[in-house]
Design a protein around this motif. Sequence first.
Motif, short mmCIF file in Angstrom:
data_model
loop_
_atom_site.label_atom_id
_atom_site.label_comp_id
_atom_site.label_asym_id
_atom_site.label_seq_id
_atom_site.Cartn_x
_atom_site.Cartn_y
_atom_site.Cartn_z
N ILE A 8 0.84 -1.20 0.00
CA ILE A 8 0.00 0.00 0.00
C ILE A 8 0.88 1.25 0.00
CG2 ILE A 8 -1.77 1.29 1.23
CD1 ILE A 8 -2.73 -1.36 2.40
N TYR B 201 0.87 5.75 -0.79
CA TYR B 201 -0.01 6.91 -0.68
C TYR B 201 0.64 8.11 -1.35
CZ TYR B 201 3.11 8.34 3.14
OH TYR B 201 4.21 8.69 3.89
N THR B 202 -0.18 9.10 -1.68
CA THR B 202 0.32 10.32 -2.30
C THR B 202 -0.60 11.47 -1.93
OG1 THR B 202 0.98 11.37 -4.39
CG2 THR B 202 -1.01 10.04 -4.44
N SER B 203 -0.08 12.68 -2.00
CA SER B 203 -0.89 13.88 -1.78
C SER B 203 -1.28 14.43 -3.14
CB SER B 203 -0.10 14.94 -0.99
OG SER B 203 -0.79 16.18 -1.03
N TYR C 299 2.49 -1.79 -6.26
CA TYR C 299 1.55 -1.34 -5.24
C TYR C 299 0.15 -1.87 -5.55
CZ TYR C 299 4.94 1.90 -3.28
OH TYR C 299 6.04 2.44 -2.68
N TYR D 81 -2.62 -1.00 -3.64
CA TYR D 81 -3.48 0.15 -3.44
C TYR D 81 -2.66 1.42 -3.30
CZ TYR D 81 -7.24 -3.18 -2.43
OH TYR D 81 -8.15 -4.19 -2.52
N VAL D 82 -3.20 2.52 -3.80
CA VAL D 82 -2.59 3.83 -3.60
C VAL D 82 -3.66 4.72 -2.98
CG1 VAL D 82 -1.59 5.86 -4.70
CG2 VAL D 82 -1.01 3.58 -5.54
N LEU D 83 -3.35 5.28 -1.82
CA LEU D 83 -4.31 6.12 -1.10
C LEU D 83 -3.95 7.59 -1.23
CD1 LEU D 83 -4.58 4.04 2.20
CD2 LEU D 83 -5.88 3.78 0.08
N ASN D 84 -4.96 8.43 -1.19
CA ASN D 84 -4.74 9.87 -1.17
C ASN D 84 -4.55 10.30 0.28
OD1 ASN D 84 -4.67 12.61 -1.55
ND2 ASN D 84 -6.79 12.82 -2.20
N SER D 85 -3.43 10.88 0.61
CA SER D 85 -3.14 11.26 1.99
C SER D 85 -3.77 12.58 2.39
CB SER D 85 -1.62 11.34 2.21
OG SER D 85 -1.05 12.33 1.35
N PRO E 64 -8.39 8.47 4.18
CA PRO E 64 -7.67 8.07 2.98
C PRO E 64 -8.65 7.74 1.87
CG PRO E 64 -7.72 6.28 4.55
CD PRO E 64 -8.30 7.47 5.25
N LEU F 270 -9.16 5.85 -2.00
CA LEU F 270 -8.61 4.88 -2.94
C LEU F 270 -8.39 5.52 -4.30
CD1 LEU F 270 -7.85 1.95 -3.62
CD2 LEU F 270 -10.25 1.56 -4.19
#
Length: 211
Positions: free
Chosen positions: A32, A34-36, A144, A146-150, A155, A157
Amino acid sequence: MNIMNKIRLALAVAVLTLSTATSALAQAPLKIGYTSVEYVLSQMPESKQIESDLKAYSTQLEAQLKSKYADYQTKAEAYQKSASTMQEVVRADKEKELTGLQSSIQEFQRSADQSLQQKQQTLLKPALDKLQKTIDQVAEENGYTYVLNSDGASPVLLHGPKEGDISDLVLKKMGVTPGAAAAAKVTPAASTATPAATTTPSKTKVKTKKN
């Protein structure tokens, strides 16, 4: 207007709650990331041009509104100066005209707000599509799941395996046949895009079947 404060209006994505992960997913290896989204968008070269174009459009709308209001003020002042000497029929006509101008200004304000939002979505769409495509590529290249928005408290998806998409199951649960609405639109009568349709962001992977 700060575009980044309204990014979530342009992103139609599903909230992922990690605490509800199924046992099947728990057994599979997960990676997993994450990105902003707000940060990445602010760093993209398109961001400055989007801000500039949106500001220019907003300035045009403001100029039109000021012109309408100036016209109303001029006529209102003229009415106030001579109302006492006007014949009743003339006075009634002037009052009706002023009331109409007030309504026109209020309607223009509402229309301008909607138009500005549509313009924002239109300007943002290419950047958001590019961002989504890049997120997918980075996620696949680096394994990855999953990539979540921080950004924000929860969060969000942004990327997930196709088998993890339960959208069709949800639609069937509601009695809706998946894909039926999209198929109905592919007809000669509906082939020509309307202005509203051209300004609406097209669905990307993460936006599929989300309201």
